[in-house]
Design a protein around this motif. Structure first.
Motif, PDB file in Angstrom:
ATOM      1  N   PRO A 121      -4.640 -52.445 -24.414  1.00  9.75           N
ATOM      2  CA  PRO A 121      -5.539 -52.059 -25.507  1.00  9.75           C
ATOM      3  C   PRO A 121      -5.776 -53.212 -26.448  1.00  9.75           C
ATOM      4  N   ALA A 122      -6.837 -53.068 -27.259  1.00  6.35           N
ATOM      5  CA  ALA A 122      -7.159 -54.098 -28.231  1.00  6.35           C
ATOM      6  C   ALA A 122      -6.046 -54.227 -29.249  1.00  6.35           C
ATOM      7  N   HIS A 123      -6.039 -55.355 -29.948  1.00  9.76           N
ATOM      8  CA  HIS A 123      -4.957 -55.631 -30.877  1.00  9.76           C
ATOM      9  C   HIS A 123      -4.895 -54.606 -32.001  1.00  9.76           C
ATOM     10  N   PRO A 124      -3.680 -54.247 -32.440  1.00 10.76           N
ATOM     11  CA  PRO A 124      -3.537 -53.180 -33.426  1.00 10.76           C
ATOM     12  C   PRO A 124      -4.195 -53.445 -34.763  1.00 10.76           C
ATOM     13  N   ALA A 125      -4.459 -54.691 -35.097  1.00  9.44           N
ATOM     14  CA  ALA A 125      -5.011 -54.957 -36.420  1.00  9.44           C
ATOM     15  C   ALA A 125      -6.441 -54.489 -36.566  1.00  9.44           C
ATOM     16  N   HIS A 126      -7.092 -54.192 -35.463  1.00  8.46           N
ATOM     17  CA  HIS A 126      -8.478 -53.768 -35.596  1.00  8.46           C
ATOM     18  C   HIS A 126      -8.782 -52.529 -34.768  1.00  8.46           C
ATOM     19  N   ARG A 127      -8.304 -52.487 -33.557  1.00  2.00           N
ATOM     20  CA  ARG A 127      -8.640 -51.382 -32.686  1.00  2.00           C
ATOM     21  C   ARG A 127      -7.389 -50.829 -32.025  1.00  2.00           C
ATOM     22  N   ALA A 128      -7.279 -49.509 -31.981  1.00  2.00           N
ATOM     23  CA  ALA A 128      -6.306 -48.802 -31.148  1.00  2.00           C
ATOM     24  C   ALA A 128      -4.889 -49.331 -31.312  1.00  2.00           C
ATOM     25  N   ARG A 129      -4.245 -49.031 -32.425  1.00  2.00           N
ATOM     26  CA  ARG A 129      -2.861 -49.454 -32.618  1.00  2.00           C
ATOM     27  C   ARG A 129      -1.963 -48.851 -31.551  1.00  2.00           C
ATOM     28  N   PRO A 130      -1.005 -49.616 -31.020  1.00  2.00           N
ATOM     29  CA  PRO A 130      -0.098 -49.075 -30.016  1.00  2.00           C
ATOM     30  C   PRO A 130       0.917 -48.144 -30.653  1.00  2.00           C
ATOM     31  N   ALA A 173      -9.321 -70.053 -53.199  1.00  2.00           N
ATOM     32  CA  ALA A 173      -9.645 -68.899 -54.039  1.00  2.00           C
ATOM     33  C   ALA A 173     -10.305 -67.771 -53.255  1.00  2.00           C
ATOM     34  N   TYR A 174      -9.954 -66.551 -53.617  1.00  2.00           N
ATOM     35  CA  TYR A 174     -10.599 -65.368 -53.048  1.00  2.00           C
ATOM     36  C   TYR A 174     -12.106 -65.463 -53.300  1.00  2.00           C
ATOM     37  N   PRO A 175     -12.948 -65.180 -52.290  1.00  2.00           N
ATOM     38  CA  PRO A 175     -14.369 -65.550 -52.401  1.00  2.00           C
ATOM     39  C   PRO A 175     -15.312 -64.524 -53.024  1.00  2.00           C
ATOM     40  N   PHE A 176     -14.820 -63.340 -53.438  1.00  2.00           N
ATOM     41  CA  PHE A 176     -15.737 -62.302 -53.908  1.00  2.00           C
ATOM     42  C   PHE A 176     -15.392 -61.828 -55.315  1.00  2.00           C
ATOM     43  N   GLU A 177     -16.209 -60.904 -55.815  1.00  2.00           N
ATOM     44  CA  GLU A 177     -16.115 -60.452 -57.198  1.00  2.00           C
ATOM     45  C   GLU A 177     -15.072 -59.368 -57.416  1.00  2.00           C
ATOM     46  N   THR A 178     -14.630 -58.717 -56.352  1.00  2.00           N
ATOM     47  CA  THR A 178     -13.636 -57.655 -56.458  1.00  2.00           C
ATOM     48  C   THR A 178     -13.003 -57.454 -55.091  1.00  2.00           C
ATOM     49  N   TYR A 179     -11.923 -56.693 -55.051  1.00  2.00           N
ATOM     50  CA  TYR A 179     -11.305 -56.307 -53.782  1.00  2.00           C
ATOM     51  C   TYR A 179     -10.729 -54.914 -53.963  1.00  2.00           C
ATOM     52  N   GLY A 180     -10.475 -54.257 -52.860  1.00  2.00           N
ATOM     53  CA  GLY A 180      -9.847 -52.952 -52.908  1.00  2.00           C
ATOM     54  C   GLY A 180      -9.603 -52.404 -51.531  1.00  2.00           C
ATOM     55  N   VAL A 181      -8.752 -51.402 -51.485  1.00  2.00           N
ATOM     56  CA  VAL A 181      -8.384 -50.705 -50.258  1.00  2.00           C
ATOM     57  C   VAL A 181      -9.011 -49.323 -50.286  1.00  2.00           C
ATOM     58  N   LEU A 182      -9.732 -48.982 -49.231  1.00  5.50           N
ATOM     59  CA  LEU A 182     -10.328 -47.660 -49.072  1.00  5.50           C
ATOM     60  C   LEU A 182      -9.559 -46.928 -47.977  1.00  5.50           C
ATOM     61  N   ILE A 183      -8.833 -45.890 -48.347  1.00  3.37           N
ATOM     62  CA  ILE A 183      -8.013 -45.145 -47.390  1.00  3.37           C
ATOM     63  C   ILE A 183      -8.715 -43.827 -47.086  1.00  3.37           C
ATOM     64  N   ALA A 184      -9.055 -43.644 -45.816  1.00  2.00           N
ATOM     65  CA  ALA A 184      -9.864 -42.502 -45.401  1.00  2.00           C
ATOM     66  C   ALA A 184      -9.036 -41.489 -44.637  1.00  2.00           C
ATOM     67  N   GLY A 185      -9.298 -40.222 -44.908  1.00  2.00           N
ATOM     68  CA  GLY A 185      -8.687 -39.145 -44.148  1.00  2.00           C
ATOM     69  C   GLY A 185      -9.468 -38.899 -42.875  1.00  2.00           C
ATOM     70  N   ALA A 186      -9.342 -39.828 -41.935  1.00  2.00           N
ATOM     71  CA  ALA A 186     -10.064 -39.741 -40.664  1.00  2.00           C
ATOM     72  C   ALA A 186      -9.260 -40.462 -39.600  1.00  2.00           C
ATOM     73  N   SER A 187      -9.442 -40.047 -38.357  1.00  3.51           N
ATOM     74  CA  SER A 187      -8.778 -40.709 -37.233  1.00  3.51           C
ATOM     75  C   SER A 187      -9.784 -41.628 -36.564  1.00  3.51           C
ATOM     76  N   THR A 188      -9.707 -42.896 -36.907  1.00  2.00           N
ATOM     77  CA  THR A 188     -10.641 -43.868 -36.360  1.00  2.00           C
ATOM     78  C   THR A 188     -10.022 -44.719 -35.261  1.00  2.00           C
ATOM     79  N   GLY A 189      -8.716 -44.974 -35.346  1.00  3.25           N
ATOM     80  CA  GLY A 189      -8.072 -45.861 -34.398  1.00  3.25           C
ATOM     81  C   GLY A 189      -8.216 -47.318 -34.763  1.00  3.25           C
ATOM     82  N   PHE A 190      -8.774 -47.634 -35.944  1.00  3.44           N
ATOM     83  CA  PHE A 190      -8.951 -49.026 -36.341  1.00  3.44           C
ATOM     84  C   PHE A 190      -9.023 -49.133 -37.852  1.00  3.44           C
ATOM     85  N   GLU A 191      -8.892 -50.371 -38.327  1.00  2.00           N
ATOM     86  CA  GLU A 191      -9.126 -50.716 -39.725  1.00  2.00           C
ATOM     87  C   GLU A 191     -10.339 -51.645 -39.729  1.00  2.00           C
TER      88      GLU A 191
END
Length: 505
Positions: A489-498, A274-292
């Protein structure tokens, strides 16, 4: 005409001034304030000894522009685990106006990235503490994490060591606590934070939005979104409330991606429970971070991930699952030390790759074989999975190297080959069940794996987690590792997507 000085009319005011003076005398009698830490091998000055935080209450006043400091009040409820003459908090990039300990003014001083507090009386082990810090929180002050300025507001990106650039805290994942947020912002601004809303109070042209988490959370996972956003609601498995926070102008473009989340949660629940928390959601930001970033119950994503046409659908889906997986591995079960990071990222990469195989026809075995080929090079460049080298000066997120992504998923692949699929699946479910809402270490994982396998696996894990060279792969003795070469570079799932994600199979 000039006013004639009068004696203090308030006994409370007189007592407060005398207490502040007494605190100054005590502070002068102690050695100079120094920064402390709990000795984490990768971040030795993060965290502080002597107390356990139970809860944070963070209040912010957003002026309406994202380039100005915010006035803030952070209240920390804690219990002392040792006798303390001083209390160190991690805090930098803000101005402190005043500090109270258990309702009484306390002396304070900065020492590197610590706020060192001297209460009027020393603290006994077992004593409950309420520490109130009045301060600013500056979105312009940090280039190395904390607040991220978006096209219309702010979000947080605190991993690994940047929460204390937003609010005073014990900034280490080993000290999880409950959080409550109150953000005073103009009425036309949308505010969403970790957890669920507990109130929206109109105050003239402004609104105070309050949120609270129902499960303990590491400081690095705190999240507040402030901006002109649309909040979209849907239902997940078992009635789970899902709310997504997206740029209002992009809601129609993003909906095809957002509607995938309930199915992704269902898929993950079939893998580990089971999912372990009370809610979930996606926050999509208008920013260039290079990571999720897997901020608890509200995952931070770059807008460009969903709108750049060169990213194929299977790839974006797998990255969404990577961050979702962290809510079991990393958020609910947090690392006891940052060297346990492989448990977070290795598992998130593992389920990312399995999802890509099932729904994107991307071979898991092929990906693991390619990872095996590069593994010796990754170990040479950054250390083995459970003993990574510290990042270089000014590169604190440098610990997010390929060895903690595909290199650590490779350890899980080897483990499944060693103990069999059924035992491996029991291990995964037991791990997230036994350590839910807590912290756990690499040694804990080794012990549980050995219990479920019915034999001592310490030798297997010693080689795979701490060896300079990658051991032979069980069941694939023909696999070979290439000579070490400079790390990519670091893996795309967290840092610096290729630029070409399809290269990952």
């Amino acid at each position: 005409m000039p006013l004639t000085p009068r004696p203090f009319r308030s006994r409370r005011l007189r007592a407060a001034l005398l207490a502040a003076a007494a605190a100054s005398v005590v502070a002068a009698a102690l050695p100079a304030p120094v920064p402390l830490g709990i000795g984490d091998p990768l971040f030795p000055h993060l965290g502080n000894p002597g107390y356990d935080v139970l809860a944070y209450d963070i209040g912010l006043t957003y002026p309406g522009e994202n380039d100005k400091p915010m006035e803030a009040v952070t209240t920390i409820d804690a219990v002392a685990t040792d006798a303390l003459e001083r209390i160190n908090l991690d805090f930098a990039r803000g101005t402190v106006h005043g500090v109270d300990v258990n309702g009484r003014p306390a002396a304070f001083a900065g020492a590197d990235e610590d706020l060192v507090i001297t209460p009027q009386e020393s603290v006994s082990a077992g004593e409950r503490l309420r520490i109130t810090v009045r301060h600013t929180s500056d979105p312009n002050a940090a280039s190395d994490g904390g607040w991220v300025r978006t096209s219309d507001g702010l979000v947080m990106a605190n991993q690994a060591d940047a929460a204390h650039r937003v609010f005073p805290c014990n900034d280490h994942p080993s000290d999880k606590a409950f959080f409550t947020f109150h953000v005073n912002a103009p009425a036309d601004v949308t505010v969403v934070a970790n957890g669920l809303p507990i109130g929206h109070e109109r105050q003239g042209s402004r609104v105070v939005s309050s949120y609270r988490v129902s499960h303990p959370m590491a400081t690095e996972l705190a999240q507040i979104s402030i901006g002109h956003s649309a909040v979209l609601h849907r239902e997940g498995p078992h009635g789970l409330p899902i709310r997504d926070v997206v740029p209002a102008a992009d809601r129609a473009k993003l909906e095809p991606w957002l509607r995938k989340t309930p199915g992704q949660i269902e898929w993950m629940e079939r893998q580990v429970g089971a999912y372990p928390f009370e809610t979930y959601g996606v926050l999509i930001a208008g920013a260039s971070t290079g990571f999720e970033l897997e901020t608890q119950t509200l995952t931070l994503f770059e807008r460009s991930l969903f709108l750049r046409p060169e990213f194929p659908e299977w790839y974006v889906d797998s990255i969404m699952v990577h961050e979702l997986t962290h809510h079991w591995f990393g958020d609910s079960v947090s690392p006891r030390a940052w060297s346990d990071l492989w448990l977070n990222e290795g598992h998130a990469t593992w389920y990312e790759a399995r999802y890509a195989e099932e729904f994107g026809k991307r071979s898991m075995e092929r990906r693991m074989r390619e990872a095996y080929t590069q593994s010796d090079g990754w170990r040479a460049a950054g250390g083995p999975p459970a003993a990574p080298r510290p990042a270089g000066p000014g590169q604190k997120i440098g610990i997010f190297r390929p060895i903690v992504y595909d290199g650590s998923a490779l350890v899980l692949y080897a483990l499944r080959e060693e103990i069999g699929t059924r035992a491996f699946e029991r291990l995964e479910r037991r791990w997230v069940r036994d350590h839910r809402d807590s912290t756990a270490s690499s040694a804990d994982f080794v012990a549980l794996a050995s219990e479920i396998a019915g034999r001592d696996l310490s030798g297997f894990f010693k080689a795979w987690l701490y060896g300079e060279k990658t051991p032979p792969m069980p069941g694939h003795r023909d696999w070979r590792s290439a000579p070490p070469r400079p790390a990519g570079p670091a893996h795309p799932a967290h840092r610096a997507r290729p630029a070409h994600p399809a290269a990952h199979h």
